[in-house]
Design a protein around this motif. Structure first.
Motif, PDB file in Angstrom:
ATOM      1  N   LEU A 146      -7.198   8.454   6.062  1.00  0.00           N
ATOM      2  CA  LEU A 146      -6.626   8.483   7.331  1.00  0.00           C
ATOM      3  C   LEU A 146      -6.554   9.702   7.855  1.00  0.00           C
ATOM      4  O   LEU A 146      -6.437  10.975   7.053  1.00  0.00           O
ATOM      5  CB  LEU A 146      -5.352   8.098   7.274  1.00  0.00           C
ATOM      6  CG  LEU A 146      -4.893   6.639   6.830  1.00  0.00           C
ATOM      7  CD1 LEU A 146      -5.383   6.306   5.358  1.00  0.00           C
ATOM      8  CD2 LEU A 146      -3.558   6.380   7.221  1.00  0.00           C
TER       9      LEU A 146
ATOM     10  N   PRO B 137      -9.290   4.552   0.980  1.00  0.00           N
ATOM     11  CA  PRO B 137      -9.087   4.715   2.679  1.00  0.00           C
ATOM     12  C   PRO B 137      -8.788   6.177   2.853  1.00  0.00           C
ATOM     13  O   PRO B 137      -7.845   6.481   2.649  1.00  0.00           O
ATOM     14  CB  PRO B 137      -8.089   3.406   3.138  1.00  0.00           C
ATOM     15  CG  PRO B 137      -8.437   2.487   2.214  1.00  0.00           C
ATOM     16  CD  PRO B 137      -8.564   3.254   0.620  1.00  0.00           C
TER      17      PRO B 137
ATOM     18  N   ASP C 105     -11.542   6.242   7.935  1.00  0.00           N
ATOM     19  CA  ASP C 105     -11.447   4.713   7.725  1.00  0.00           C
ATOM     20  C   ASP C 105     -10.373   4.183   8.736  1.00  0.00           C
ATOM     21  O   ASP C 105     -10.679   3.252   9.177  1.00  0.00           O
ATOM     22  CB  ASP C 105     -11.253   4.114   6.185  1.00  0.00           C
ATOM     23  CG  ASP C 105     -12.220   4.865   5.320  1.00  0.00           C
ATOM     24  OD1 ASP C 105     -13.328   3.781   5.413  1.00  0.00           O
ATOM     25  OD2 ASP C 105     -12.088   5.443   4.405  1.00  0.00           O
ATOM     26  N   GLU C 106      -9.411   5.339   8.892  1.00  0.00           N
ATOM     27  CA  GLU C 106      -8.502   4.904   9.935  1.00  0.00           C
ATOM     28  C   GLU C 106      -7.997   6.257  10.713  1.00  0.00           C
ATOM     29  O   GLU C 106      -8.488   7.422  10.177  1.00  0.00           O
ATOM     30  CB  GLU C 106      -7.214   4.454   9.253  1.00  0.00           C
ATOM     31  CG  GLU C 106      -6.030   3.915  10.213  1.00  0.00           C
ATOM     32  CD  GLU C 106      -4.704   3.388   9.209  1.00  0.00           C
ATOM     33  OE1 GLU C 106      -4.955   2.882   8.296  1.00  0.00           O
ATOM     34  OE2 GLU C 106      -3.663   3.724  10.004  1.00  0.00           O
TER      35      GLU C 106
ATOM     36  N   THR D 170     -13.803  13.622  -0.949  1.00  0.00           N
ATOM     37  CA  THR D 170     -14.595  12.465  -0.873  1.00  0.00           C
ATOM     38  C   THR D 170     -15.966  12.537  -1.760  1.00  0.00           C
ATOM     39  O   THR D 170     -16.525  11.629  -2.297  1.00  0.00           O
ATOM     40  CB  THR D 170     -15.023  12.162   0.654  1.00  0.00           C
ATOM     41  OG1 THR D 170     -15.706  13.134   0.966  1.00  0.00           O
ATOM     42  CG2 THR D 170     -13.912  11.553   1.450  1.00  0.00           C
TER      43      THR D 170
ATOM     44  N   GLN E 189      -9.825   1.997  -6.697  1.00  0.00           N
ATOM     45  CA  GLN E 189     -10.635   1.529  -5.548  1.00  0.00           C
ATOM     46  C   GLN E 189     -12.425   1.970  -5.537  1.00  0.00           C
ATOM     47  O   GLN E 189     -12.289   3.286  -5.899  1.00  0.00           O
ATOM     48  CB  GLN E 189     -10.080   1.677  -4.252  1.00  0.00           C
ATOM     49  CG  GLN E 189      -8.470   1.157  -4.319  1.00  0.00           C
ATOM     50  CD  GLN E 189      -8.006   1.530  -2.892  1.00  0.00           C
ATOM     51  OE1 GLN E 189      -8.183   0.931  -1.864  1.00  0.00           O
ATOM     52  NE2 GLN E 189      -7.089   2.587  -3.003  1.00  0.00           N
TER      53      GLN E 189
ATOM     54  N   GLU F 286      -3.869   4.856  -0.001  1.00  0.00           N
ATOM     55  CA  GLU F 286      -4.480   5.489   1.104  1.00  0.00           C
ATOM     56  C   GLU F 286      -4.079   6.796   1.386  1.00  0.00           C
ATOM     57  O   GLU F 286      -3.066   7.316   0.988  1.00  0.00           O
ATOM     58  CB  GLU F 286      -3.889   4.560   2.256  1.00  0.00           C
ATOM     59  CG  GLU F 286      -4.283   3.042   1.784  1.00  0.00           C
ATOM     60  CD  GLU F 286      -4.149   2.127   3.147  1.00  0.00           C
ATOM     61  OE1 GLU F 286      -4.154   2.569   4.417  1.00  0.00           O
ATOM     62  OE2 GLU F 286      -4.634   1.002   3.054  1.00  0.00           O
TER      63      GLU F 286
ATOM     64  N   ASP G 133     -15.669   0.051  12.967  1.00  0.00           N
ATOM     65  CA  ASP G 133     -15.706   0.558  11.925  1.00  0.00           C
ATOM     66  C   ASP G 133     -14.423   1.077  11.494  1.00  0.00           C
ATOM     67  O   ASP G 133     -13.882   1.004  10.071  1.00  0.00           O
ATOM     68  CB  ASP G 133     -16.793   1.253  11.212  1.00  0.00           C
ATOM     69  CG  ASP G 133     -17.984   0.669  11.291  1.00  0.00           C
ATOM     70  OD1 ASP G 133     -18.171  -0.503  11.132  1.00  0.00           O
ATOM     71  OD2 ASP G 133     -19.113   1.219  11.144  1.00  0.00           O
ATOM     72  N   LEU G 134     -13.704   1.849  12.136  1.00  0.00           N
ATOM     73  CA  LEU G 134     -12.391   2.392  11.908  1.00  0.00           C
ATOM     74  C   LEU G 134     -11.292   1.436  12.634  1.00  0.00           C
ATOM     75  O   LEU G 134     -11.402   0.751  13.391  1.00  0.00           O
ATOM     76  CB  LEU G 134     -12.182   3.816  12.847  1.00  0.00           C
ATOM     77  CG  LEU G 134     -13.162   4.951  12.251  1.00  0.00           C
ATOM     78  CD1 LEU G 134     -14.535   4.870  12.802  1.00  0.00           C
ATOM     79  CD2 LEU G 134     -12.461   6.151  12.808  1.00  0.00           C
TER      80      LEU G 134
ATOM     81  N   ARG H  86     -13.637   2.614  -2.697  1.00  0.00           N
ATOM     82  CA  ARG H  86     -13.307   3.707  -1.964  1.00  0.00           C
ATOM     83  C   ARG H  86     -11.953   3.779  -1.522  1.00  0.00           C
ATOM     84  O   ARG H  86     -11.294   2.756  -0.951  1.00  0.00           O
ATOM     85  CB  ARG H  86     -14.049   3.556  -0.579  1.00  0.00           C
ATOM     86  CG  ARG H  86     -13.963   4.595   0.688  1.00  0.00           C
ATOM     87  CD  ARG H  86     -14.916   4.276   1.811  1.00  0.00           C
ATOM     88  NE  ARG H  86     -14.499   5.097   2.881  1.00  0.00           N
ATOM     89  CZ  ARG H  86     -14.985   6.328   2.998  1.00  0.00           C
ATOM     90  NH1 ARG H  86     -15.901   6.771   2.005  1.00  0.00           N
ATOM     91  NH2 ARG H  86     -14.599   7.205   4.020  1.00  0.00           N
TER      92      ARG H  86
ATOM     93  N   ARG I  75       0.735  -1.088  -0.070  1.00  0.00           N
ATOM     94  CA  ARG I  75      -0.063   0.084   0.170  1.00  0.00           C
ATOM     95  C   ARG I  75       0.922   1.338  -0.111  1.00  0.00           C
ATOM     96  O   ARG I  75       2.164   1.338   0.601  1.00  0.00           O
ATOM     97  CB  ARG I  75      -0.952   0.047   1.137  1.00  0.00           C
ATOM     98  CG  ARG I  75      -1.785  -1.376   1.280  1.00  0.00           C
ATOM     99  CD  ARG I  75      -2.719  -1.577   0.242  1.00  0.00           C
ATOM    100  NE  ARG I  75      -3.877  -0.371   0.579  1.00  0.00           N
ATOM    101  CZ  ARG I  75      -5.032  -0.337  -0.086  1.00  0.00           C
ATOM    102  NH1 ARG I  75      -5.144  -0.984  -1.385  1.00  0.00           N
ATOM    103  NH2 ARG I  75      -5.895   0.534  -0.173  1.00  0.00           N
TER     104      ARG I  75
END
Length: 306
Positions: free
Chosen positions: A173, A171, A191-192, A136, A167, A101, A223-224, A169, A69
């Motif tokens: 951060l 991700p 997402d993170e 987003t 992708q 990411e 979820d995170l 989505r 990644r």
């Protein structure tokens, strides 16, 4: 526990050096290669040969790696307009086959803005929030539809919202130690969530704030992904630890307190303390980018114990 390599190229690294580290990251089995987004060195280093751009670097690495990644901790929202940034990141994601990411932060280092003529707004956090909504939103707009946005700082009218990432989505951060706005923003967009350079206790407290904010926003806290970033300095014995610490201008005992330092078993134990409070991903900040033996030691003697 995922282990990711995190670099700070503004301290002095050209593209070829970063490529060597990224290839070692992939060959040795690490999960990802991340880099900072800065244009000026920090501290008492000369910074030669000068800065490299984060997304230009990742575009190159996207074509020269195949598994790891690729991402930023964190892209500075002050450096790029959100529409342009959405295009750049989506393109690198496509170039990598869907391995990007996206870490985004408000931007903070005023001197690098002054040095390169980049405007440094005082109201950075509201701009960050609008950038997240726009980026987003552009990625999430169905093909064939348009995206418009009317904010205090940015306005978009009938954007075709192209190109799309590879992708479904990318991700997102977010991170930091802000107690109110940061968890709220993470609950909405992330997402993170990453806690940089903090103790186990402070990490646990911040993870808790984000988890509560997620619940309040109607999300499940798990979820995170929750992660940490810490300086790494591993050696087979005390002498090797001291040598590696000295090479990056740090003290070995100080790094044991504030980073991930010591023998492989010491570092495994330290990582375990973060895992116990919910961290499942560790960004290992590698500051000596020419010491690839360091990465090999971590891969062979730390990673298998996790």
């Amino acid at each position: 526990m995922d282990l990711r390599i995190f670099t700070e190229p503004q301290q002095g690294a050209d593209y070829d050096t970063l490529l060597a580290v990224a290839k070692a990251t992939e060959d040795l089995g690490f999960d990802a290669f991340f880099r900072s987004d800065h244009y000026l060195r920090m501290g008492d280093v000369d910074g030669d040969p000068g800065p490299t751009d984060a997304w230009l670097t990742l575009a190159g690495l996207a074509r020269e790696t195949s598994r790891i990644r690729l991402g930023t901790l964190m892209t500075a929202a002050t450096f790029r307009l959100p529409g342009v940034l959405a295009i750049q990141v989506a393109q690198v994601d496509a170039m990598s086959g869907g391995r990007v990411e996206f870490g985004l932060g408000a931007g903070w280092y005023e001197a690098e803005h002054t040095a390169y003529g980049i405007p440094f707004p005082r109201a950075k956090f509201p701009r960050l929030e609008e950038q997240l909504a726009i980026i987003t939103g552009l990625w999430g707009t169905p093909v064939g539809e348009t995206f418009s946005y009317e904010g205090e700082h940015y306005r978009l009218t009938d954007s075709p919202a192209l190109p799309k990432p590879a992708q479904a989505r990318i991700p997102v951060l977010l991170g930091g130690m802000g107690k109110e706005r940061t968890p709220r923003l993470a609950a909405r967009y992330a997402d993170e969530f990453n806690v940089p350079f903090a103790s186990v206790e402070d990490s646990a407290a911040q993870f808790g704030r984000v988890a509560r904010a997620a619940e309040e926003a109607g999300r499940k806290p798990d979820d995170l992904i929750y992660s940490n970033a810490l300086v790494v300095c591993v050696g087979r014995d005390d002498a090797e630890v001291a040598r590696r610490a000295e090479a990056i201008g740090r003290d070995a005992d100080e790094l044991r307190r504030n980073g991930l330092a010591g023998s492989p078993s010491e570092v495994v134990e330290a990582i375990g303390r973060f895992a116990a409070v919910g961290s499942s991903r560790m960004y290992l900040q590698v500051l000596d980018l020419h010491d690839l033996d360091h990465l090999e030691l971590i891969a062979s003697q730390v990673m298998p114990q996790l």
